[in-house]
Scaffold this motif. Structure first.
Motif, PDB file in Angstrom:
ATOM      1  N   PHE A 147     -37.858  -7.890 -60.008  1.00 13.36           N
ATOM      2  CA  PHE A 147     -36.400  -7.734 -60.034  1.00 13.36           C
ATOM      3  C   PHE A 147     -35.817  -7.966 -58.639  1.00 13.36           C
ATOM      4  N   ARG A 148     -36.080  -9.147 -58.083  1.00 11.01           N
ATOM      5  CA  ARG A 148     -35.683  -9.459 -56.716  1.00 11.01           C
ATOM      6  C   ARG A 148     -34.171  -9.379 -56.523  1.00 11.01           C
ATOM      7  N   ILE A 149     -33.401  -9.925 -57.435  1.00 11.92           N
ATOM      8  CA  ILE A 149     -31.946  -9.931 -57.273  1.00 11.92           C
ATOM      9  C   ILE A 149     -31.408  -8.502 -57.296  1.00 11.92           C
ATOM     10  N   LEU A 150     -31.885  -7.695 -58.221  1.00  7.89           N
ATOM     11  CA  LEU A 150     -31.472  -6.296 -58.274  1.00  7.89           C
ATOM     12  C   LEU A 150     -31.894  -5.561 -57.006  1.00  7.89           C
ATOM     13  N   ARG A 151     -33.142  -5.753 -56.600  1.00  2.95           N
ATOM     14  CA  ARG A 151     -33.641  -5.092 -55.389  1.00  2.95           C
ATOM     15  C   ARG A 151     -32.826  -5.495 -54.161  1.00  2.95           C
ATOM     16  N   ASP A 152     -32.592  -6.805 -53.993  1.00  3.79           N
ATOM     17  CA  ASP A 152     -31.842  -7.281 -52.825  1.00  3.79           C
ATOM     18  C   ASP A 152     -30.412  -6.746 -52.818  1.00  3.79           C
ATOM     19  N   LYS A 153     -29.777  -6.723 -53.979  1.00  2.00           N
ATOM     20  CA  LYS A 153     -28.408  -6.197 -54.068  1.00  2.00           C
ATOM     21  C   LYS A 153     -28.371  -4.720 -53.687  1.00  2.00           C
ATOM     22  N   GLU A 154     -29.313  -3.951 -54.216  1.00  3.24           N
ATOM     23  CA  GLU A 154     -29.327  -2.519 -53.919  1.00  3.24           C
ATOM     24  C   GLU A 154     -29.718  -2.249 -52.470  1.00  3.24           C
ATOM     25  N   MET A 155     -30.534  -3.092 -51.890  1.00  6.51           N
ATOM     26  CA  MET A 155     -30.867  -2.934 -50.473  1.00  6.51           C
ATOM     27  C   MET A 155     -29.617  -3.143 -49.625  1.00  6.51           C
ATOM     28  N   ARG A 156     -28.797  -4.123 -49.986  1.00  7.06           N
ATOM     29  CA  ARG A 156     -27.539  -4.356 -49.263  1.00  7.06           C
ATOM     30  C   ARG A 156     -26.565  -3.200 -49.458  1.00  7.06           C
ATOM     31  N   LEU A 157     -26.433  -2.722 -50.699  1.00  6.35           N
ATOM     32  CA  LEU A 157     -25.444  -1.686 -51.008  1.00  6.35           C
ATOM     33  C   LEU A 157     -25.875  -0.281 -50.604  1.00  6.35           C
ATOM     34  N   HIS A 158     -27.162   0.030 -50.801  1.00  4.34           N
ATOM     35  CA  HIS A 158     -27.629   1.403 -50.637  1.00  4.34           C
ATOM     36  C   HIS A 158     -28.694   1.585 -49.560  1.00  4.34           C
ATOM     37  N   GLY A 159     -29.197   0.484 -49.022  1.00  3.79           N
ATOM     38  CA  GLY A 159     -30.266   0.590 -48.033  1.00  3.79           C
ATOM     39  C   GLY A 159     -31.613   0.934 -48.634  1.00  3.79           C
ATOM     40  N   GLU A 160     -31.715   0.876 -49.952  1.00  2.00           N
ATOM     41  CA  GLU A 160     -32.965   1.163 -50.672  1.00  2.00           C
ATOM     42  C   GLU A 160     -32.895   0.516 -52.047  1.00  2.00           C
ATOM     43  N   PHE A 161     -34.058   0.382 -52.662  1.00  2.00           N
ATOM     44  CA  PHE A 161     -34.110  -0.084 -54.054  1.00  2.00           C
ATOM     45  C   PHE A 161     -33.870   1.153 -54.911  1.00  2.00           C
ATOM     46  N   LYS A 162     -32.608   1.470 -55.096  1.00  2.93           N
ATOM     47  CA  LYS A 162     -32.193   2.718 -55.733  1.00  2.93           C
ATOM     48  C   LYS A 162     -32.701   2.848 -57.168  1.00  2.93           C
ATOM     49  N   THR A 163     -32.626   1.772 -57.931  1.00  3.24           N
ATOM     50  CA  THR A 163     -33.082   1.824 -59.321  1.00  3.24           C
ATOM     51  C   THR A 163     -34.548   2.217 -59.380  1.00  3.24           C
ATOM     52  N   ARG A 164     -35.357   1.620 -58.526  1.00  3.66           N
ATOM     53  CA  ARG A 164     -36.780   1.951 -58.530  1.00  3.66           C
ATOM     54  C   ARG A 164     -36.982   3.436 -58.235  1.00  3.66           C
ATOM     55  N   ARG A 165     -36.313   3.926 -57.212  1.00  2.00           N
ATOM     56  CA  ARG A 165     -36.457   5.343 -56.858  1.00  2.00           C
ATOM     57  C   ARG A 165     -36.029   6.244 -58.006  1.00  2.00           C
ATOM     58  N   LEU A 166     -34.882   5.953 -58.619  1.00  3.13           N
ATOM     59  CA  LEU A 166     -34.376   6.801 -59.702  1.00  3.13           C
ATOM     60  C   LEU A 166     -35.288   6.776 -60.924  1.00  3.13           C
ATOM     61  N   VAL A 167     -35.833   5.618 -61.252  1.00  7.05           N
ATOM     62  CA  VAL A 167     -36.720   5.514 -62.414  1.00  7.05           C
ATOM     63  C   VAL A 167     -38.014   6.287 -62.164  1.00  7.05           C
ATOM     64  N   ILE A 168     -38.581   6.138 -60.990  1.00  5.70           N
ATOM     65  CA  ILE A 168     -39.817   6.859 -60.677  1.00  5.70           C
ATOM     66  C   ILE A 168     -39.553   8.363 -60.612  1.00  5.70           C
ATOM     67  N   GLU A 169     -38.431   8.775 -60.048  1.00  3.17           N
ATOM     68  CA  GLU A 169     -38.083  10.196 -60.039  1.00  3.17           C
ATOM     69  C   GLU A 169     -37.905  10.726 -61.467  1.00  3.17           C
ATOM     70  N   ALA A 170     -37.278   9.913 -62.326  1.00  2.00           N
ATOM     71  CA  ALA A 170     -37.111  10.319 -63.728  1.00  2.00           C
ATOM     72  C   ALA A 170     -38.478  10.446 -64.400  1.00  2.00           C
ATOM     73  N   TRP A 171     -39.381   9.502 -64.142  1.00  2.00           N
ATOM     74  CA  TRP A 171     -40.729   9.585 -64.702  1.00  2.00           C
ATOM     75  C   TRP A 171     -41.405  10.885 -64.271  1.00  2.00           C
ATOM     76  N   ASP A 172     -41.314  11.168 -62.981  1.00  2.00           N
ATOM     77  CA  ASP A 172     -41.967  12.377 -62.464  1.00  2.00           C
ATOM     78  C   ASP A 172     -41.364  13.638 -63.072  1.00  2.00           C
ATOM     79  N   ARG A 173     -40.047  13.669 -63.261  1.00  2.00           N
ATOM     80  CA  ARG A 173     -39.389  14.818 -63.876  1.00  2.00           C
ATOM     81  C   ARG A 173     -39.797  14.981 -65.339  1.00  2.00           C
ATOM     82  N   LEU A 174     -39.828  13.877 -66.050  1.00  2.00           N
ATOM     83  CA  LEU A 174     -40.085  13.926 -67.490  1.00  2.00           C
ATOM     84  C   LEU A 174     -41.562  14.026 -67.854  1.00  2.00           C
ATOM     85  N   PHE A 175     -42.411  13.350 -67.069  1.00  2.00           N
ATOM     86  CA  PHE A 175     -43.811  13.223 -67.470  1.00  2.00           C
ATOM     87  C   PHE A 175     -44.809  13.609 -66.390  1.00  2.00           C
ATOM     88  N   GLY A 176     -44.323  13.971 -65.206  1.00  2.00           N
ATOM     89  CA  GLY A 176     -45.187  14.207 -64.050  1.00  2.00           C
ATOM     90  C   GLY A 176     -45.938  15.476 -64.054  1.00  2.00           C
TER      91      GLY A 176
END
Length: 176
Positions: A147-176
């Motif tokens: 997801f290069r386009i999504l990652r690059d856009k979020e890096m510009r807007l948020h300084g991080e790949f926000k979607t990746r962080r949120l999805v992994i955090e959700a995984w850890d909350r739900l199934f971790g």
């Protein structure tokens, strides 16, 4: 009704239980894992029937009552943001006002759905991490990307790949 040719797959639902089918289909087709698989299979300009039939759309029988509850609540909140969608909300059994548009809340709901679908597909946390960003799993020299386009856009807007962080955090909350 209107005629259409093979590049326009039409999906219809025969079951009267809209609450248990339509939100699952919508969430399934909007998940990042589904998007990843679609990108692997789709090479042309038309989503033709034989490709559509290969996509990982879970059947209604594969959802437990808990799955339906978890997913439909989030789909309802993500979709019902204006009064013009009130018939949809009523079909879902909801009688309240539209949900307020809150970008942060919507990001979390989408991340929870993405993590949940990864789980329903039987993926591990590591496999989900790979789908989101293979370089995060195999290092910066890994030649693949998803997801290069999504990652690059979020890096510009948020300084991080926000979607990746949120999805992994959700995984850890739900199934971790």
């Amino acid at each position: 009704w209107a005629g259409c040719s093979h590049p326009l797959p039409i999906v219809s639902f025969q079951d009267e239980n809209l609450k248990a089918i339509f939100p699952m289909f919508v969430a399934n087709c909007n998940s990042l894992v589904f998007d990843y698989v679609l990108r692997l299979k789709f090479a042309g300009h038309h989503l033709v029937f034989f490709i559509f039939r290969q996509l990982p759309i879970l059947s209604p029988q594969e959802y437990s009552t808990q799955d339906v509850e978890f997913i439909s609540k989030r789909v309802l909140e993500l979709a019902y943001t204006c009064w013009s969608l009130q018939p949809f909300a009523k079909d879902m059994g909801y009688e309240g006002p539209p949900f307020e548009w809150d970008a942060e809340r919507r990001s979390i709901l989408r991340a929870e759905l993405d993590a949940y679908y990864a789980f329903l597909y039987g993926l591990t946390r590591n496999e989900l991490s790979y789908i989101l960003d293979p370089q995060e799993v195999y290092g910066i020299d890994f030649p693949g990307e998803t997801f290069r386009i999504l990652r690059d856009k979020e890096m510009r807007l948020h300084g991080e790949f926000k979607t990746r962080r949120l999805v992994i955090e959700a995984w850890d909350r739900l199934f971790g």
